[in-house]
Design an enzyme around this catalytic site. Structure first.
Site, PDB file in Angstrom:
ATOM      1  N   THR A  48     -26.895  34.714  68.066  1.00  0.00           N
ATOM      2  CA  THR A  48     -27.061  34.413  69.488  1.00  0.00           C
ATOM      3  C   THR A  48     -28.087  33.318  69.744  1.00  0.00           C
ATOM      4  O   THR A  48     -28.285  32.921  70.887  1.00  0.00           O
ATOM      5  CB  THR A  48     -27.483  35.680  70.262  1.00  0.00           C
ATOM      6  OG1 THR A  48     -28.731  36.142  69.735  1.00  0.00           O
ATOM      7  CG2 THR A  48     -26.429  36.776  70.154  1.00  0.00           C
ATOM      8  N   ASN A 101     -11.736  30.653  57.033  1.00  0.00           N
ATOM      9  CA  ASN A 101     -10.995  31.618  56.247  1.00  0.00           C
ATOM     10  C   ASN A 101     -10.001  32.435  57.079  1.00  0.00           C
ATOM     11  O   ASN A 101      -9.879  32.253  58.286  1.00  0.00           O
ATOM     12  CB  ASN A 101     -11.988  32.525  55.515  1.00  0.00           C
ATOM     13  CG  ASN A 101     -11.651  32.681  54.060  1.00  0.00           C
ATOM     14  OD1 ASN A 101     -10.542  33.061  53.723  1.00  0.00           O
ATOM     15  ND2 ASN A 101     -12.611  32.376  53.212  1.00  0.00           N
ATOM     16  N   HIS A 112     -17.754  34.927  79.872  1.00  0.00           N
ATOM     17  CA  HIS A 112     -17.419  35.277  81.254  1.00  0.00           C
ATOM     18  C   HIS A 112     -18.704  35.643  81.991  1.00  0.00           C
ATOM     19  O   HIS A 112     -19.636  36.191  81.402  1.00  0.00           O
ATOM     20  CB  HIS A 112     -16.459  36.461  81.300  1.00  0.00           C
ATOM     21  CG  HIS A 112     -15.120  36.163  80.729  1.00  0.00           C
ATOM     22  ND1 HIS A 112     -14.137  35.552  81.445  1.00  0.00           N
ATOM     23  CD2 HIS A 112     -14.623  36.369  79.488  1.00  0.00           C
ATOM     24  CE1 HIS A 112     -13.068  35.405  80.679  1.00  0.00           C
ATOM     25  NE2 HIS A 112     -13.343  35.900  79.481  1.00  0.00           N
TER      26      HIS A 112
END
Length: 160
Positions: free
Chosen positions: A130, A47, A77
């Protein structure tokens, strides 16, 4: 626009995008796929204002809905090193992001590197995923946790 790549969508490596003929990438989406391919399956939709960042591949199955403002980031990172700025740190790649078929991700969600969303699962708006999500699970929150299951809802409807 019904299918395809919206004119205002940005893809940094067009050759690294595989888009099924009946899939849609909506207006103002950004696909920064410099470090891995992105595959979008049949009848799936990314979307408005979504951002896909690859450190590893991002694979989206068939019939998936990704709400507006979502971020899928398949790299990170190394924030544990201290000898240089984080922006210059080497990348950490824990695996691809995979959406199996019939996944619905609500608006403004974030998916982190290495997660798989199982077939038929739902991610509530404003969640951060996660960890892997099992098939037909409903998850929500930051970080996303189980809040329901579609198969349990189906059996309750059938019993009523």
């Amino acid at each position: 626009m019904r299918f395809g790549l919206a004119p205002t969508a940005l893809v940094t490596q067009p050759g690294g995008l595989t888009l099924a003929d009946d899939a849609l990438i909506s207006e103002f989406a950004v696909i920064q796929n410099n470090r891995g391919p992105v595959t979008v399956g049949p009848r799936s939709q990314i979307n408005y204002h979504c951002v896909l960042l690859t450190g590893e591949p991002i694979r989206i199955g068939a019939d998936c809905l990704i709400g507006p403002g979502c971020v899928l980031a398949s790299g990170n990172h190394d924030h544990t090193q201290l000898d240089r700025p984080m922006r210059d740190a080497p990348g950490i790649h824990q695996g691809p992001i995979t959406l199996e078929d019939d996944v619905w991700i609500g608006a403004n969600c974030t998916l982190t590197t290495g997660v798989t969303l199982g077939t038929g699962c739902v991610v509530a708006a404003n969640s951060c995923v996660t960890q892997d999500v099992p098939p037909f699970a409903i998850v929500g929150g930051v970080p996303a946790k189980p809040i329901g299951h579609r198969k349990q809802q189906e059996s309750k409807r059938a019993a009523a």
